[in-house]
Design a protein around this motif. Structure first.
Motif, PDB file in Angstrom:
ATOM      1  N   ARG A  52      39.273  23.499  18.924  1.00  0.00           N
ATOM      2  CA  ARG A  52      38.182  24.346  19.394  1.00  0.00           C
ATOM      3  C   ARG A  52      37.236  23.561  20.307  1.00  0.00           C
ATOM      4  O   ARG A  52      36.781  24.052  21.342  1.00  0.00           O
ATOM      5  CB  ARG A  52      37.417  24.901  18.187  1.00  0.00           C
ATOM      6  CG  ARG A  52      36.673  26.189  18.448  1.00  0.00           C
ATOM      7  CD  ARG A  52      36.166  26.792  17.155  1.00  0.00           C
ATOM      8  NE  ARG A  52      37.249  27.175  16.266  1.00  0.00           N
ATOM      9  CZ  ARG A  52      37.980  28.270  16.382  1.00  0.00           C
ATOM     10  NH1 ARG A  52      37.751  29.088  17.379  1.00  0.00           N
ATOM     11  NH2 ARG A  52      38.930  28.547  15.512  1.00  0.00           N
ATOM     12  N   ASP A  53      36.955  22.299  19.925  1.00  0.00           N
ATOM     13  CA  ASP A  53      36.063  21.463  20.731  1.00  0.00           C
ATOM     14  C   ASP A  53      36.740  21.063  22.039  1.00  0.00           C
ATOM     15  O   ASP A  53      36.100  20.987  23.095  1.00  0.00           O
ATOM     16  CB  ASP A  53      35.654  20.215  19.945  1.00  0.00           C
ATOM     17  CG  ASP A  53      34.792  20.549  18.741  1.00  0.00           C
ATOM     18  OD1 ASP A  53      34.162  21.629  18.751  1.00  0.00           O
ATOM     19  OD2 ASP A  53      34.763  19.755  17.789  1.00  0.00           O
ATOM     20  N   TYR A  54      38.047  20.770  21.960  1.00  0.00           N
ATOM     21  CA  TYR A  54      38.795  20.399  23.168  1.00  0.00           C
ATOM     22  C   TYR A  54      38.772  21.551  24.171  1.00  0.00           C
ATOM     23  O   TYR A  54      38.583  21.343  25.368  1.00  0.00           O
ATOM     24  CB  TYR A  54      40.231  20.043  22.787  1.00  0.00           C
ATOM     25  CG  TYR A  54      41.130  19.713  23.959  1.00  0.00           C
ATOM     26  CD1 TYR A  54      40.881  18.609  24.764  1.00  0.00           C
ATOM     27  CD2 TYR A  54      42.224  20.517  24.269  1.00  0.00           C
ATOM     28  CE1 TYR A  54      41.701  18.306  25.841  1.00  0.00           C
ATOM     29  CE2 TYR A  54      43.053  20.217  25.347  1.00  0.00           C
ATOM     30  CZ  TYR A  54      42.779  19.112  26.124  1.00  0.00           C
ATOM     31  OH  TYR A  54      43.592  18.822  27.196  1.00  0.00           O
ATOM     32  N   LEU A  55      38.938  22.775  23.682  1.00  0.00           N
ATOM     33  CA  LEU A  55      38.910  23.939  24.571  1.00  0.00           C
ATOM     34  C   LEU A  55      37.520  24.147  25.165  1.00  0.00           C
ATOM     35  O   LEU A  55      37.389  24.585  26.316  1.00  0.00           O
ATOM     36  CB  LEU A  55      39.362  25.182  23.814  1.00  0.00           C
ATOM     37  CG  LEU A  55      40.861  25.260  23.504  1.00  0.00           C
ATOM     38  CD1 LEU A  55      41.168  26.451  22.609  1.00  0.00           C
ATOM     39  CD2 LEU A  55      41.665  25.357  24.800  1.00  0.00           C
ATOM     40  N   GLU A  56      36.482  23.847  24.396  1.00  0.00           N
ATOM     41  CA  GLU A  56      35.118  23.947  24.946  1.00  0.00           C
ATOM     42  C   GLU A  56      34.946  22.967  26.103  1.00  0.00           C
ATOM     43  O   GLU A  56      34.320  23.289  27.122  1.00  0.00           O
ATOM     44  CB  GLU A  56      34.087  23.663  23.852  1.00  0.00           C
ATOM     45  CG  GLU A  56      33.901  24.814  22.881  1.00  0.00           C
ATOM     46  CD  GLU A  56      32.436  25.085  22.578  1.00  0.00           C
ATOM     47  OE1 GLU A  56      31.653  25.243  23.539  1.00  0.00           O
ATOM     48  OE2 GLU A  56      32.104  25.155  21.395  1.00  0.00           O
ATOM     49  N   ASP A  57      35.502  21.754  25.952  1.00  0.00           N
ATOM     50  CA  ASP A  57      35.436  20.776  27.037  1.00  0.00           C
ATOM     51  C   ASP A  57      36.181  21.264  28.271  1.00  0.00           C
ATOM     52  O   ASP A  57      35.904  20.827  29.391  1.00  0.00           O
ATOM     53  CB  ASP A  57      36.023  19.435  26.587  1.00  0.00           C
ATOM     54  CG  ASP A  57      35.131  18.723  25.582  1.00  0.00           C
ATOM     55  OD1 ASP A  57      33.927  19.055  25.520  1.00  0.00           O
ATOM     56  OD2 ASP A  57      35.626  17.834  24.871  1.00  0.00           O
ATOM     57  N   LEU A  58      37.153  22.151  28.074  1.00  0.00           N
ATOM     58  CA  LEU A  58      37.920  22.720  29.187  1.00  0.00           C
ATOM     59  C   LEU A  58      37.269  23.975  29.754  1.00  0.00           C
ATOM     60  O   LEU A  58      37.885  24.710  30.522  1.00  0.00           O
ATOM     61  CB  LEU A  58      39.343  23.068  28.711  1.00  0.00           C
ATOM     62  CG  LEU A  58      40.245  21.879  28.398  1.00  0.00           C
ATOM     63  CD1 LEU A  58      41.515  22.349  27.717  1.00  0.00           C
ATOM     64  CD2 LEU A  58      40.596  21.130  29.668  1.00  0.00           C
ATOM     65  N   LEU A  59      36.001  24.209  29.367  1.00  0.00           N
ATOM     66  CA  LEU A  59      35.206  25.361  29.827  1.00  0.00           C
ATOM     67  C   LEU A  59      35.733  26.672  29.263  1.00  0.00           C
ATOM     68  O   LEU A  59      35.656  27.722  29.911  1.00  0.00           O
ATOM     69  CB  LEU A  59      35.147  25.416  31.368  1.00  0.00           C
ATOM     70  CG  LEU A  59      34.665  24.147  32.066  1.00  0.00           C
ATOM     71  CD1 LEU A  59      34.540  24.389  33.574  1.00  0.00           C
ATOM     72  CD2 LEU A  59      33.338  23.669  31.501  1.00  0.00           C
ATOM     73  N   PHE A  60      36.278  26.605  28.039  1.00  0.00           N
ATOM     74  CA  PHE A  60      36.639  27.817  27.294  1.00  0.00           C
ATOM     75  C   PHE A  60      35.746  27.863  26.049  1.00  0.00           C
ATOM     76  O   PHE A  60      36.126  27.366  24.985  1.00  0.00           O
ATOM     77  CB  PHE A  60      38.115  27.797  26.877  1.00  0.00           C
ATOM     78  CG  PHE A  60      39.086  27.882  28.015  1.00  0.00           C
ATOM     79  CD1 PHE A  60      39.191  29.032  28.780  1.00  0.00           C
ATOM     80  CD2 PHE A  60      39.915  26.812  28.330  1.00  0.00           C
ATOM     81  CE1 PHE A  60      40.090  29.110  29.836  1.00  0.00           C
ATOM     82  CE2 PHE A  60      40.827  26.886  29.373  1.00  0.00           C
ATOM     83  CZ  PHE A  60      40.913  28.039  30.129  1.00  0.00           C
ATOM     84  N   PRO A  61      34.530  28.421  26.161  1.00  0.00           N
ATOM     85  CA  PRO A  61      33.647  28.488  24.984  1.00  0.00           C
ATOM     86  C   PRO A  61      34.261  29.337  23.882  1.00  0.00           C
ATOM     87  O   PRO A  61      35.201  30.102  24.118  1.00  0.00           O
ATOM     88  CB  PRO A  61      32.366  29.118  25.537  1.00  0.00           C
ATOM     89  CG  PRO A  61      32.781  29.803  26.798  1.00  0.00           C
ATOM     90  CD  PRO A  61      33.942  29.041  27.353  1.00  0.00           C
ATOM     91  N   VAL A  62      33.716  29.217  22.670  1.00  0.00           N
ATOM     92  CA  VAL A  62      34.319  29.863  21.493  1.00  0.00           C
ATOM     93  C   VAL A  62      34.532  31.363  21.689  1.00  0.00           C
ATOM     94  O   VAL A  62      35.616  31.881  21.374  1.00  0.00           O
ATOM     95  CB  VAL A  62      33.462  29.588  20.236  1.00  0.00           C
ATOM     96  CG1 VAL A  62      33.976  30.404  19.046  1.00  0.00           C
ATOM     97  CG2 VAL A  62      33.488  28.098  19.902  1.00  0.00           C
ATOM     98  N   PRO A  63      33.555  32.137  22.213  1.00  0.00           N
ATOM     99  CA  PRO A  63      33.842  33.567  22.421  1.00  0.00           C
ATOM    100  C   PRO A  63      35.040  33.802  23.343  1.00  0.00           C
ATOM    101  O   PRO A  63      35.817  34.728  23.146  1.00  0.00           O
ATOM    102  CB  PRO A  63      32.546  34.103  23.046  1.00  0.00           C
ATOM    103  CG  PRO A  63      31.490  33.141  22.623  1.00  0.00           C
ATOM    104  CD  PRO A  63      32.163  31.813  22.580  1.00  0.00           C
TER     105      PRO A  63
END
Length: 641
Positions: free
Chosen positions: A424-435
């Motif tokens: 989840r954190d890795y995806l946030e770093d890729l500009l994919f926030p949790v929503p």
């Protein structure tokens, strides 16, 4: 004069604000490049300005009578459309003007001379419009465009064409409309580099305005005179000049904003310390200062734009043998795609595959990966070679999965640099926030899908990356990050892309597919490949052309007992020089031809150190030929006086 204006435009998807308070004006004859990170709303804004989509709020104002042509990333065609019918529709205004001109000519024939003045004025206006719309020979111009774009089947239904050919038909259709404003969304996708060069020249000649979304930085540099950047969730910032000027201005603006933010933070720290000193800070006369401090602290400070945090998982070290192909052949029916193709991929190499669409680049990759059997030849894959393959069709992504599911391999953790990181954190770093991680893949933009697939690919721990058009739809910021990743990658890379700038930055050699199964390797990046190819073509043309005839020797003038130098006469030394000029020129021409033949031999480019040396020798030989001809002409002029 203003051609098109979007004022106070706002657009949201659910709880996500794409942009708000956005105002953008396009003037007559202006060339504007629209940039921004993936998902910032570039395509959405273009659709709104073209009138094919509606904003939540805002106003679009188009100058009366102005014609707008919009080319989306994925062009649409009516059912039953053929190539010819689409181009005929595109030329509708031109055909109407031609018909009106013909009708006006008939009226003039029936009108006495004294009544023709007004008709002549109307005919001149129509003639100007016809020229503006593309000229008099409509079909010839359309066929020329299609031929240059590689579309051969004039009467073929568009539905039977590949995605790349459909895009080319749409480009030809857009160019033929000759609008006052042409809007192009990623027009270079699916085009080979040579066709992109040609398209750049065609757009440069268009008389109207241009609004352009593209990730091709050379394209932006060559065509636009203003860059407009969409700020995510906000409006736009405009920068005069081309892409290079935009980068310089943006860096300077960010440095200035960063300095101002540093001063702001220091001032806030001082005010906080003052507020904490006690009751004396809360007297009535200090109320205005307290209000100012609170207002400043509530303001949003400068934040550097976030970039996608793509990272590559450590991979096993490659062995001596990576991938080797020898004498590979592949045909489909009567069509020969690969003819005795050789490749030896070494550790650390980044090989770019270039050539027109349909000449076998993707086929060669699939043969190397074992997805297609070769008709003949030998393939060897090193025992330590682990390949990750990026397919340009993005078939590996399931559109019905969520972003989180698509990125996961069944684990909720990823290991990068020896550390376990929550997916989840890795995806946030890729500009994919949790929503956004809960959204379906089908809801993502093309660039966001591309970024997701690349992120998943880099988690596979491969030491050979095979990337087929990975740059399509990526924003420029992510392209820069991908370039850095590949430059730092310790394994090997096989890369198919039409992005000339990307190849110039990344490639260490170029594998050029030239049709009829012929493949030639050139050392260096894309710019070096173009220079070497042009030199080789010039050398082949020179070798096949008839040699220049050396000047015929001039008979020596009769000598007197005591020859003396007079105007229009040669000295004895000059006379002897002129007599030997024929042999000298022939020897210099021969030497030049030998060097050109060596540079025309593709085998020479397997040893990159020899190429510059031979090029220097050729330059010197060419200069000597020019010098000898100039000296011969000088001596001949002296003889003739």
């Amino acid at each position: 004069m203003t051609l098109l204006r979007a004022a106070n435009v706002q657009l949201s998807f659910g709880s996500r604000t794409i942009f708000q308070g956005l105002t953008l004006t396009i003037e007559e004859g202006e060339r504007v490049g629209l940039v921004g990170v993936n998902g910032s709303g570039k395509s959405s804004l273009m659709k709104i300005m073209a009138g094919v989509a509606r904003a939540d709020t805002g106003e679009i104002q188009l100058r009366r009578g102005a014609r707008v042509t919009y080319l989306p990333q994925e062009p649409e065609f009516p059912e039953g459309a053929t190539v010819a019918s689409e181009l005929s529709v595109a030329q509708g205004p031109l055909r109407e003007a031609l018909s009106a001109h013909t009708e006006l000519g008939r009226r003039m024939e029936a009108t006495p001379p004294e009544g023709q003045a007004k008709l002549l004025e109307q005919m001149a206006t129509l003639s100007d419009r016809i020229e503006h719309l593309g000229g008099w020979d409509t079909e010839h111009h359309a066929r020329t465009l299609l031929d240059r774009l590689g579309v051969k089947d004039w009467d073929k239904p568009v539905a039977q064409l590949s995605g790349g050919l459909r895009k080319r038909v749409a480009i030809a259709r857009a160019l033929l409309t000759q609008p006052e404003l042409l809007m192009l969304d990623e027009p270079t996708n699916h085009l080979d580099a040579d066709t992109v060069d040609w398209l750049e020249g065609e757009l440069d000649k268009l008389p109207g305005s241009l609004l352009l979304v593209t990730h091709d930085r050379y394209f932006l540099d060559g065509l636009v005179d203003r860059i407009v950047e969409i700020q995510p969730g906000e409006g736009v910032v405009s920068y005069p000049g081309n892409y290079e000027a935009y980068i310089e201005q943006k860096v300077a603006a960010q440095e200035q904003a960063s300095l101002a933010e540093h001063k702001r933070e220091r001032w806030i720290a001082q005010e906080v310390a003052w507020l904490r000193r006690g009751p004396e800070a809360r007297r009535t006369k200090s109320k205005a200062r307290i209000d100012r401090a609170r207002k400043l602290m509530a303001e949003k400070g400068f934040e550097r734009p976030k970039a996608a945090g793509l990272q590559v998982v450590a991979a096993p070290r490659l062995g001596h043998t990576v991938i080797e192909a020898e004498g590979v052949k592949k045909s489909f029916g009567e069509r020969r795609v690969l003819d005795k193709v050789d490749l030896r991929l070494q550790r650390g190499e980044r090989v770019g595959l270039v050539g027109p669409n349909g000449v076998g680049k993707t086929t060669f990759l699939r043969v190397l990966l074992g997805e297609l059997p070769p008709d003949d030849g030998k393939l060897v894959i090193g025992k330590n070679t682990k390949v990750a393959y990026y397919d340009q069709t993005r078939a590996a992504l399931d559109p019905e999965q969520t972003v989180y599911e698509a990125a996961s391999s069944g684990e909720d953790w990823v290991e990068i640099g020896g550390q376990k990181i929550a997916l989840r954190d890795y995806l946030e770093d890729l500009l994919f926030p949790v929503p956004m991680q809960r959204q379906k893949v089908r809801a993502l933009s093309g660039g966001e899908r591309n970024r997701l697939l690349l992120a998943r690919l880099f988690l596979e721990g491969a030491n050979v990356l095979v990337l087929d058009e990975p740059t399509n739809d990526l924003d420029i910021v992510t392209l820069n990050i991908l370039e850095g990743l590949l430059l730092g990658f310790t394994g090997s890379v096989l890369l198919v892309t039409h992005d000339r700038y990307f190849l110039d930055k990344v490639a260490t050699s170029i594998l050029a597919f030239e049709g009829e199964g012929k493949v030639i390797r050139y050392e260096g990046n894309y710019a070096m490949y173009r220079r070497l190819k042009e030199q080789a073509e010039a050398a082949r043309a020179a070798a096949s052309a008839p040699k220049k005839e050396a000047p015929a020797p001039v008979a020596p003038a009769a000598e007197t007992a005591k020859p003396s130098r007079k105007p229009g006469k040669l000295s004895y030394k000059e006379q002897r020089e002129l007599e030997g000029m024929e042999a000298a020129i022939e020897a210099a021409e021969t030497r030049k031809g030998e060097l050109e033949a060596k540079l025309a031999d593709p085998a020479i480019y397997s040893s990159p150190t020899k190429v510059p040396e031979l090029q220097r020798e050729l330059d010197a030989a060419s200069s000597e030929v020019d010098r000898l001809y100039a000296r011969w002409q000088e001596l001949q002029s002296a003889v003739s006086g």
